[in-house]
Structure formats: structure tokens, C-alpha cells
Write an enzyme that holds these catalytic residues in place. Sequence first.
Site, PDB file in Angstrom:
ATOM      1  N   SER A  28      -1.812 -34.413 -48.709  1.00 52.89           N
ATOM      2  CA  SER A  28      -2.494 -33.289 -48.083  1.00 52.89           C
ATOM      3  C   SER A  28      -3.748 -33.759 -47.356  1.00 52.89           C
ATOM      4  CB  SER A  28      -2.877 -32.236 -49.134  1.00 52.89           C
ATOM      5  OG  SER A  28      -1.736 -31.668 -49.720  1.00 52.89           O
ATOM      6  N   ARG A  53     -12.429 -30.883 -47.360  1.00 47.74           N
ATOM      7  CA  ARG A  53     -12.096 -30.100 -48.554  1.00 47.74           C
ATOM      8  C   ARG A  53     -11.996 -28.617 -48.229  1.00 47.74           C
ATOM      9  NH1 ARG A  53     -13.107 -31.709 -54.594  1.00 47.74           N
ATOM     10  NH2 ARG A  53     -12.235 -29.867 -55.623  1.00 47.74           N
ATOM     11  N   HIS A  56      -8.678 -28.197 -46.496  1.00 45.18           N
ATOM     12  CA  HIS A  56      -7.623 -28.353 -47.493  1.00 45.18           C
ATOM     13  C   HIS A  56      -7.507 -27.099 -48.352  1.00 45.18           C
ATOM     14  CE1 HIS A  56      -5.939 -29.598 -51.425  1.00 45.18           C
ATOM     15  NE2 HIS A  56      -5.209 -30.428 -50.717  1.00 45.18           N
TER      16      HIS A  56
END
Length: 221
Positions: A28, A53, A56
Site C-alpha cells: 500500500s 499516511r 493511505h
Amino acid sequence: MSENNDSGKATISMGASTKQGYEIAEKSREIVKSLINAKTKDLTPEEQSIVERIVHSTADPDYADITRISKNFVTESLRAIDQEKDILTDINMVKTGINSYSGRVDCYIRDERAVKIAKKEGITRAAAAIRVAAQEGFDGIVAVGNAPTALLEVLELHKTGEIKLNSVIGVPVGFVGAAESKQALKQTEIPYIITEGPKGGTPIAVATVNSLINLNKGNKA
């Protein structure tokens, strides 16, 4: 959470705790980097890590376009985390999502004092909760993921010297007041991270805090 690779440097696991989980998280991470690399090339490695992050956590590459980080945000935030200063959140959902922090994470939205202040002053409980935190002598990082009124209260109390701040994560979501409150934060000297426009929310606030916690751990690895 973080793990160490063979070189001893900390890598972001995005919350994974099993071998399969780590493999998925790494895949990912590679996808996210490929999607936003061009958009984040002018950021520092630490800032890139935070934006990665966020993307994500939301599966939304647009956050790489609308996230704004002040030059001193990472430095001041990591200093606060290293000193285990308190983290204040606007709602309990943000508090619940913050993990692996050895300091205190507080939210006063259900505090009886906040309920009373909100009724008496005719303000939101989120704003009243910020007042309670100030009364408690809060000093640290504020993470606002939902309530623009909470962010505006933080700015007002900072202006009057009633609250101490290392940095503010100002990412409230919504079409009423969110964009305006974030722009107001951007105009101050407070170290900040914001998402421009109506986008934001709990996942953004949580991702930012947890990324900072991981970065601090990585600096000690």
C-alpha cells in the site's frame, strides 16, 4: 506502529501486526508513494511521511494537494511528543484512534464542566471542552478533526494567552466553518498542519498524530 528493517531504521507499518499485514502495508505504501511522489517532492522526508499516511488512511490522493504544513510544525510537534506532552482532541473518536503514545491523550467533550459551559454560554460542547482543557493547564498538541468551533476556540484562547500550544493539527471536516477555521489557523504563528477546503475528519487527525509518534520512535532507533 513501526518496525525496524535490516539497516536498523524504523519503517512505517501503518498499524500492521502480522507478516501478511506488514506485506499489505508495504504494498500500500508503494502504491501511495507512486501516486503522490510528484506532489510531495518539495516536502521534507518527515512531511512526506505524514502526507503518505494521510493518503493511505483515506485512500484519497487529493490530500497530497490540499495538505499544508508550516515549516516548524514537525520540529515543534516532535519536541512535544519526545517530552511526552499532552495531546488534546476535539472528540473521543480521534482520541481512540491515537495509539502507542506514552503521554496523555485527553478529550473533555463529555466532561460535565463542558456541558455546563456549553449551555450557559450558548456554544458547542466541542468549544466548551477546549475551555475546560485550558482551565486544566493544557500544554501540548491539539488535534481537531471534526469541530471548526473547537479550532476557533483554540485560536481565541491562544490569542488571550489562556492555552499553551506546541502545535495544532487543524483538519475539521464540513461545509460550515471548516475551511474558514483552517484559514484562520494558517494566519497565526502557531505551528500547524491543515487541509484546505471542507475535507478533513477523524482519519486525517489520527493519521497525523500516529505518524508523528512513529517519526519520534524512528529518531530514537
